[in-house]
Enzyme design. Sequence first.
Site, PDB file in Angstrom:
ATOM      1  N   LYS A 119       0.854  -1.202   0.000  1.00  0.00           N
ATOM      2  CA  LYS A 119       0.000   0.000   0.000  1.00  0.00           C
ATOM      3  C   LYS A 119       0.883   1.243   0.000  1.00  0.00           C
ATOM      4  O   LYS A 119       0.584   2.222  -0.676  1.00  0.00           O
ATOM      5  CB  LYS A 119      -0.907   0.030   1.239  1.00  0.00           C
ATOM      6  CG  LYS A 119      -1.846  -1.121   1.311  1.00  0.00           C
ATOM      7  CD  LYS A 119      -3.297  -0.691   1.156  1.00  0.00           C
ATOM      8  CE  LYS A 119      -4.160  -1.934   1.228  1.00  0.00           C
ATOM      9  NZ  LYS A 119      -5.418  -1.877   0.611  1.00  0.00           N
ATOM     10  N   LYS A 152      -2.420 -10.962  -7.542  1.00  0.00           N
ATOM     11  CA  LYS A 152      -3.415 -11.816  -6.875  1.00  0.00           C
ATOM     12  C   LYS A 152      -4.841 -11.419  -7.242  1.00  0.00           C
ATOM     13  O   LYS A 152      -5.130 -10.228  -7.353  1.00  0.00           O
ATOM     14  CB  LYS A 152      -3.201 -11.655  -5.363  1.00  0.00           C
ATOM     15  CG  LYS A 152      -3.953 -12.588  -4.484  1.00  0.00           C
ATOM     16  CD  LYS A 152      -3.841 -12.165  -3.019  1.00  0.00           C
ATOM     17  CE  LYS A 152      -4.674 -10.946  -2.724  1.00  0.00           C
ATOM     18  NZ  LYS A 152      -4.944 -10.664  -1.326  1.00  0.00           N
ATOM     19  N   LYS A 163     -10.733  -9.123  -4.072  1.00  0.00           N
ATOM     20  CA  LYS A 163     -12.091  -8.584  -4.057  1.00  0.00           C
ATOM     21  C   LYS A 163     -12.116  -7.069  -4.118  1.00  0.00           C
ATOM     22  O   LYS A 163     -13.104  -6.471  -4.527  1.00  0.00           O
ATOM     23  CB  LYS A 163     -12.882  -9.081  -2.844  1.00  0.00           C
ATOM     24  CG  LYS A 163     -12.177  -8.942  -1.494  1.00  0.00           C
ATOM     25  CD  LYS A 163     -13.064  -9.419  -0.362  1.00  0.00           C
ATOM     26  CE  LYS A 163     -12.470 -10.385   0.639  1.00  0.00           C
ATOM     27  NZ  LYS A 163     -11.226 -10.064   1.285  1.00  0.00           N
TER      28      LYS A 163
HETATM   29  P1  TYM Z   1      -8.880 -12.006   3.144  1.00  0.00           P
HETATM   30  O1  TYM Z   1     -10.297 -11.622   3.382  1.00  0.00           O
HETATM   31  O2  TYM Z   1      -8.042 -11.101   2.306  1.00  0.00           O
HETATM   32  O3  TYM Z   1      -8.834 -13.431   2.512  1.00  0.00           O
HETATM   33  C1  TYM Z   1      -9.531 -14.514   3.118  1.00  0.00           C
HETATM   34  C2  TYM Z   1      -8.825 -15.810   2.813  1.00  0.00           C
HETATM   35  O4  TYM Z   1      -8.784 -16.019   1.393  1.00  0.00           O
HETATM   36  C3  TYM Z   1      -7.435 -16.191   0.971  1.00  0.00           C
HETATM   37  N1  TYM Z   1      -7.302 -15.568  -0.348  1.00  0.00           N
HETATM   38  C4  TYM Z   1      -6.805 -16.183  -1.407  1.00  0.00           C
HETATM   39  N2  TYM Z   1      -6.336 -17.424  -1.586  1.00  0.00           N
HETATM   40  C5  TYM Z   1      -5.902 -17.758  -2.830  1.00  0.00           C
HETATM   41  N3  TYM Z   1      -5.925 -16.906  -3.881  1.00  0.00           N
HETATM   42  C6  TYM Z   1      -6.390 -15.643  -3.743  1.00  0.00           C
HETATM   43  N4  TYM Z   1      -6.405 -14.821  -4.775  1.00  0.00           N
HETATM   44  C7  TYM Z   1      -6.860 -15.240  -2.458  1.00  0.00           C
HETATM   45  N5  TYM Z   1      -7.375 -14.082  -1.987  1.00  0.00           N
HETATM   46  C8  TYM Z   1      -7.629 -14.299  -0.687  1.00  0.00           C
HETATM   47  C9  TYM Z   1      -6.594 -15.481   2.018  1.00  0.00           C
HETATM   48  O5  TYM Z   1      -5.278 -15.929   2.038  1.00  0.00           O
HETATM   49  C10 TYM Z   1      -7.360 -15.783   3.285  1.00  0.00           C
HETATM   50  O6  TYM Z   1      -7.003 -17.052   3.787  1.00  0.00           O
HETATM   51  N6  TYM Z   1      -6.626 -10.765   7.394  1.00  0.00           N
HETATM   52  C11 TYM Z   1      -7.408 -11.788   6.757  1.00  0.00           C
HETATM   53  C12 TYM Z   1      -8.682 -12.108   7.534  1.00  0.00           C
HETATM   54  C13 TYM Z   1      -8.411 -12.478   8.944  1.00  0.00           C
HETATM   55  C14 TYM Z   1      -7.921 -13.735   9.396  1.00  0.00           C
HETATM   56  C15 TYM Z   1      -7.834 -13.613  10.802  1.00  0.00           C
HETATM   57  C16 TYM Z   1      -7.572 -14.926   8.754  1.00  0.00           C
HETATM   58  C17 TYM Z   1      -8.588 -11.676  10.016  1.00  0.00           C
HETATM   59  N7  TYM Z   1      -8.247 -12.352  11.148  1.00  0.00           N
HETATM   60  C18 TYM Z   1      -7.384 -14.682  11.596  1.00  0.00           C
HETATM   61  C19 TYM Z   1      -7.125 -15.994   9.551  1.00  0.00           C
HETATM   62  C20 TYM Z   1      -7.028 -15.865  10.937  1.00  0.00           C
HETATM   63  C21 TYM Z   1      -7.808 -11.308   5.372  1.00  0.00           C
HETATM   64  O7  TYM Z   1      -7.845 -10.128   5.102  1.00  0.00           O
HETATM   65  O8  TYM Z   1      -8.155 -12.285   4.520  1.00  0.00           O
END
Ligand code: TYM
Length: 328
Positions: free
Chosen positions: A111, A193, A196
């Site tokens: 960022k 990547k 969303k």
């Molecule tokens: P987030 O919302 O960005 O993504 C959620 C999960 O989806 C996976 N992911 C992907 N995997 C493969 N290819 C992609 N293009 C892709 N985009 C997203 C992410 O690796 C993730 O597993 N900070 C976290 C949410 C969170 C969290 C936690 C996760 C908050 N507290 C505690 C685990 C444990 C997040 O923003 O994920």
Amino acid sequence: MKRMLSGIKPSGQLTLGNYIGALRNFVNYQDEYEMFVFIANLHCITVYQDPQELRTNLRDAATLYLACGLDPKKATIFLQSDIKEHAQLGFILACNSYQGELNRMTQYKEKIAKKEKSITVGLYTYPVLMASDIIIYDCDFVPVGEDQKQHVELARDIAERFNNNYGQTFNIPQPLIPQVGARIMDLVDPTKKMSKSDDNAKGCIYLLDDLKIARKKIMSAVTDNEANVHYDKTKQPGISNLLTIMSSLTTEPIASIEARYQGIGYGTFKKEVADVVCVTLASIQDRYHQIKASDILDQVLADGAKKVSAIASKKLHEVQVKIGIEIK
Ligand code: TYM
């Protein structure tokens, strides 16, 4: 039974990347592990969200958890902000984390590199809240996609430091990264990547995309001039991404898909990938509509919150006693 925890931040509609990298794995693990899955709504607001849209995205995400196959009888599903202890422990952990550690977080550095304006303090300290989400439940495993591995490693470091300073308090969790599909790439720019929050929706398949639109996105995915369905992330990132998507959704090994497509053009290959994606989306969307109509969501989230809040409040109390802020 070992405990597993993970969450998704619905700062937009959930994507095929979220499904392949995370959600479907939660479903696969729910029989073997004590599974806690939450909606990381506090993490969403690290970047401004339109409140109305956010509410819709949060409900959709929770409904999609169920639609993708999480079973509330097996997995405990809850909303992060319902458990106030996450934020309280988050502050305590912030006092046991260093600025240098947060400066090294790749997502934050990206960022900064993009010279994004108005980076909030919440965005900067977000990995500490994530550490709190994880270690408050003493979980053993955290299934995530590749991009979140660094954050889980930070959670481990913070937990270890706390244990060293105050005595054994937290279990040290391990990240679980899928072998195939840990990083689904953007269809328009397969060097980044699938995300969303991306500006270009053409590169990203949303789980609630109209099937015709999803198909069109796959059919127009960027490929290359090699004319060979072959996995090579450097030379053929677009085709490699489509191979990964197909292999993840069918469990057919990449080498076997490559072999089937020897001498066959990209158009035919893309059509089969689109078919596979659309079958997956169609079944998720069917269940999504049924669950939405059934109105069970609020009860599922209330039951989930009730179950985990007892664990979180016990752990927070233990921590507060250890660090000396309880005076009774
Ligand atoms: P987030 O919302 O960005 O993504 C959620 C999960 O989806 C996976 N992911 C992907 N995997 C493969 N290819 C992609 N293009 C892709 N985009 C997203 C992410 O690796 C993730 O597993 N900070 C976290 C949410 C969170 C969290 C936690 C996760 C908050 N507290 C505690 C685990 C444990 C997040 O923003 O994920």
